[in-house]
Design an enzyme around this catalytic site. Structure first.
Site, PDB file in Angstrom:
ATOM      1  N   HIS A   1      -7.919 -16.109  -3.101  1.00 50.51           N
ATOM      2  CA  HIS A   1      -8.614 -15.253  -2.142  1.00 50.51           C
ATOM      3  C   HIS A   1     -10.021 -15.798  -1.884  1.00 50.51           C
ATOM      4  O   HIS A   1     -10.741 -16.154  -2.817  1.00 50.51           O
ATOM      5  CB  HIS A   1      -8.715 -13.830  -2.679  1.00 50.51           C
ATOM      6  CG  HIS A   1      -7.420 -13.099  -2.678  1.00 50.51           C
ATOM      7  ND1 HIS A   1      -7.219 -11.924  -1.975  1.00 50.51           N
ATOM      8  CD2 HIS A   1      -6.231 -13.371  -3.276  1.00 50.51           C
ATOM      9  CE1 HIS A   1      -5.975 -11.511  -2.153  1.00 50.51           C
ATOM     10  NE2 HIS A   1      -5.359 -12.374  -2.950  1.00 50.51           N
TER      11      HIS A   1
ATOM     12  N   LYS B   1       0.836  -1.202   0.000  1.00 45.92           N
ATOM     13  CA  LYS B   1       0.000   0.000   0.000  1.00 45.92           C
ATOM     14  C   LYS B   1       0.873   1.257   0.000  1.00 45.92           C
ATOM     15  O   LYS B   1       1.934   1.239   0.620  1.00 45.92           O
ATOM     16  CB  LYS B   1      -0.918   0.009   1.231  1.00 45.92           C
ATOM     17  CG  LYS B   1      -1.800  -1.214   1.398  1.00 45.92           C
ATOM     18  CD  LYS B   1      -2.871  -1.303   0.331  1.00 45.92           C
ATOM     19  CE  LYS B   1      -3.766  -2.529   0.583  1.00 45.92           C
ATOM     20  NZ  LYS B   1      -4.820  -2.656  -0.425  1.00 45.92           N
TER      21      LYS B   1
ATOM     22  N   LYS C   1      -1.595   0.923  -3.145  1.00 41.42           N
ATOM     23  CA  LYS C   1      -1.463  -0.072  -4.202  1.00 41.42           C
ATOM     24  C   LYS C   1      -1.183   0.544  -5.564  1.00 41.42           C
ATOM     25  O   LYS C   1      -0.711  -0.140  -6.468  1.00 41.42           O
ATOM     26  CB  LYS C   1      -2.714  -0.940  -4.267  1.00 41.42           C
ATOM     27  CG  LYS C   1      -4.024  -0.206  -4.504  1.00 41.42           C
ATOM     28  CD  LYS C   1      -5.175  -1.207  -4.419  1.00 41.42           C
ATOM     29  CE  LYS C   1      -6.525  -0.558  -4.626  1.00 41.42           C
ATOM     30  NZ  LYS C   1      -7.624  -1.551  -4.547  1.00 41.42           N
TER      31      LYS C   1
ATOM     32  N   HIS D   1      -5.851 -13.958  -7.652  1.00 38.88           N
ATOM     33  CA  HIS D   1      -6.745 -12.938  -7.113  1.00 38.88           C
ATOM     34  C   HIS D   1      -8.101 -13.066  -7.799  1.00 38.88           C
ATOM     35  O   HIS D   1      -8.176 -13.415  -8.976  1.00 38.88           O
ATOM     36  CB  HIS D   1      -6.164 -11.540  -7.332  1.00 38.88           C
ATOM     37  CG  HIS D   1      -6.783 -10.494  -6.450  1.00 38.88           C
ATOM     38  ND1 HIS D   1      -8.060 -10.007  -6.661  1.00 38.88           N
ATOM     39  CD2 HIS D   1      -6.304  -9.847  -5.354  1.00 38.88           C
ATOM     40  CE1 HIS D   1      -8.332  -9.104  -5.727  1.00 38.88           C
ATOM     41  NE2 HIS D   1      -7.289  -8.989  -4.919  1.00 38.88           N
TER      42      HIS D   1
END
Length: 469
Positions: free
Chosen positions: A319, A167, A169, A286
């Protein structure tokens, strides 16, 4: 004698509603939640779904006589009520295996969730679950490595793996991005990751990022004596560019790459998984864009289907939400599709949202990744919910530490190891979470500060997509 051809239109249920049919072990089974238009019989709605997702069209056609429609058609063999929903019903449909190309998740989804979702006779349609037969599973490559191989590659055993998303990002230069990676890894994390929308933007071209990240990983490994990794996102505009990025990651000696499997597509994902298997690279997945497809409780595709399809297409980590963080997902539903990722056999269990027995045979499992709005106070619940074969990723819960990312990483590592130690000692870590964390914080100023920083942070919103039980 030739068959007689009767032109015209007939009701779908005359052909595709077969309540006496007993599904075969080789059939692909699907459960749809259907909400029909007012006045349309349920049997006709269910049969229409079976027809359009297999061999049917709106009119009787002469070319049906050139094939064996009885063999190839989808069959709706059962209708069930949806608990607490008088409008909708479940339609169970069996498809002969020969309707699908071997090893092609793309082809299965094109059939099952193609044109049928636009039918005027339907107000809503949702694919709740699929039972993939063993005969189909054996044609799929599956995860390129699997849970055990990943643990062996990374030399990490007996606990969940720990990671974080870099971050902010977007917006960091390649050099500053690498600096943040280094801070997190030296602080105690196993992995750091690109976020889903980091590809190759003007502020940070992919080659530049890959090089600085590789340097950060190498330095952190030398300082800590631990194997480290960073998920380098290889998702790209074309397959050729995707493979170019993957090859460069391999040249840099990186152990793991990343792909956005829904936006990138199952064809690209399956190809990349095969490349990873051939080249000995781990693949992090992801699920960006999933909620567009799976969040509405009456329309779309449930995430358990997308999770099953990913295991078949290929990925070593996926995820899954967090249960306790900022993202949608109740505990039982999440456990249901975590089972589909990791277990070799998952029995039918409506309390977890699994409508069918699913035999995965010898296909390797996939690490479940918990990521999204989690911090140290969530650690006991995360360890209890996800178990050891998981990756717990703290983005803001790492970088938001008042002392910086390295301190945030250290706090998370101490909290994780305290929870694992307490669990192994037989303590009920969810019930005793506060005591466990405060005890550990006595010996870790980084954890003490983290506990104070996030003591009031909660995401207490009701789940939109709940189990129909």
């Amino acid at each position: 004698m030739s068959k007689k051809y009767d032109a015209g239109v007939k009701e779908y249920r005359d052909t595709y509603w077969t309540p006496d049919y007993i599904p075969l072990d080789t059939d692909l089974l699907a459960c749809f939640k259907c909400t029909g238009q007012e006045g349309v019989p349920r049997e006709e709605v269910a049969a229409a779904v079976a027809a359009e997702s297999s061999t049917g069209t709106w009119s009787t056609v002469w070319s049906e006589l050139l094939t064996d429609l009885e063999f190839y058609k989808g069959r709706c063999y059962r209708i069930e009520e949806v608990p607490g929903d008088k409008e909708s019903f479940y339609a169970f449909i069996a498809y002969p295996l020969d309707l699908f190309e071997e090893g092609s998740v793309t082809n299965v989804l094109t059939s099952l969730v193609g044109n049928v979702f636009g039918f005027k006779a339907l107000r809503h349609l949702r694919l709740e679950d699929i039972r993939f037969p063993l005969a189909f599973i054996k044609t799929c490559g599956g995860p390129p490595n699997g849970i055990q191989v990943e643990r062996d590659r990374m030399n990490k055993y007996g606990r969940p793996l720990l990671g974080c998303t870099i971050k902010p990002k977007l917006g960091l230069s390649g050099k500053n991005y690498g600096r943040v990676v280094y801070e997190c890894l030296r602080g105690g994390l196993d992995f750091t990751k690109d976020d889903e929308n980091i590809n190759s933007q003007p502020f940070q071209r992919w080659q530049n990022r890959f090089e600085f990240v590789a340097e950060a990983v190498k330095t952190a490994e030398q300082e800590t004596g631990e194997r480290k990794g960073h998920y380098l996102n290889c998702t790209a505009n074309t397959p050729e560019e995707m493979y170019e990025r993957a090859e460069f990651a391999k040249e840099l000696g990186q152990p793991i790459i990343m792909h956005d499997y829904i936006t990138g597509g199952f064809t690209a994902n399956t190809g990349l998984a095969r490349w990873c298997r051939k080249n000995g690279i781990l693949l992090h997945i992801h699920r960006a864009m999933h909620a567009v497809i799976d969040r509405h409780p009456k329309h779309g595709i449930h995430f358990r289907v997308l999770a099953k399809c990913l295991r078949l297409s290929g990925g070593d980590q996926l995820h899954t939400g967090t249960v306790v963080g900022k993202l949608e997902g109740d505990r039982q539903t999440t456990l249901g599709y975590i089972d589909q990722l990791r277990e070799s056999f998952v029995p039918e269990d409506r309390t977890r949202g699994n409508f069918f027995d699913q035999d995965w045979a010898s296909m390797p499992g996939v690490f479940a990744v918990a990521s999204g709005g989690i911090h140290v106070w969530h650690m006991p619940a995360l360890v209890a919910i996800f178990g050891d074969d998981s990756v717990l990723q703290f983005g803001g819960g790492t970088h938001g530490h008042p002392w910086g990312s390295a301190a945030g990483a250290a706090a998370n590592r101490v909290a994780l190891e305290a929870c694992v130690k307490a669990r192994n000692a037989g303590r009920e870590i969810e019930k005793e979470s506060r005591d466990i964390l405060l005890e550990a914080a006595k010996h870790s100023p980084e954890l003490a500060i983290a506990l104070e920083t996030w003591k009031e942070i909660k995401f207490e919103f009701d789940t939109v997509d709940k189990l129909d039980v």
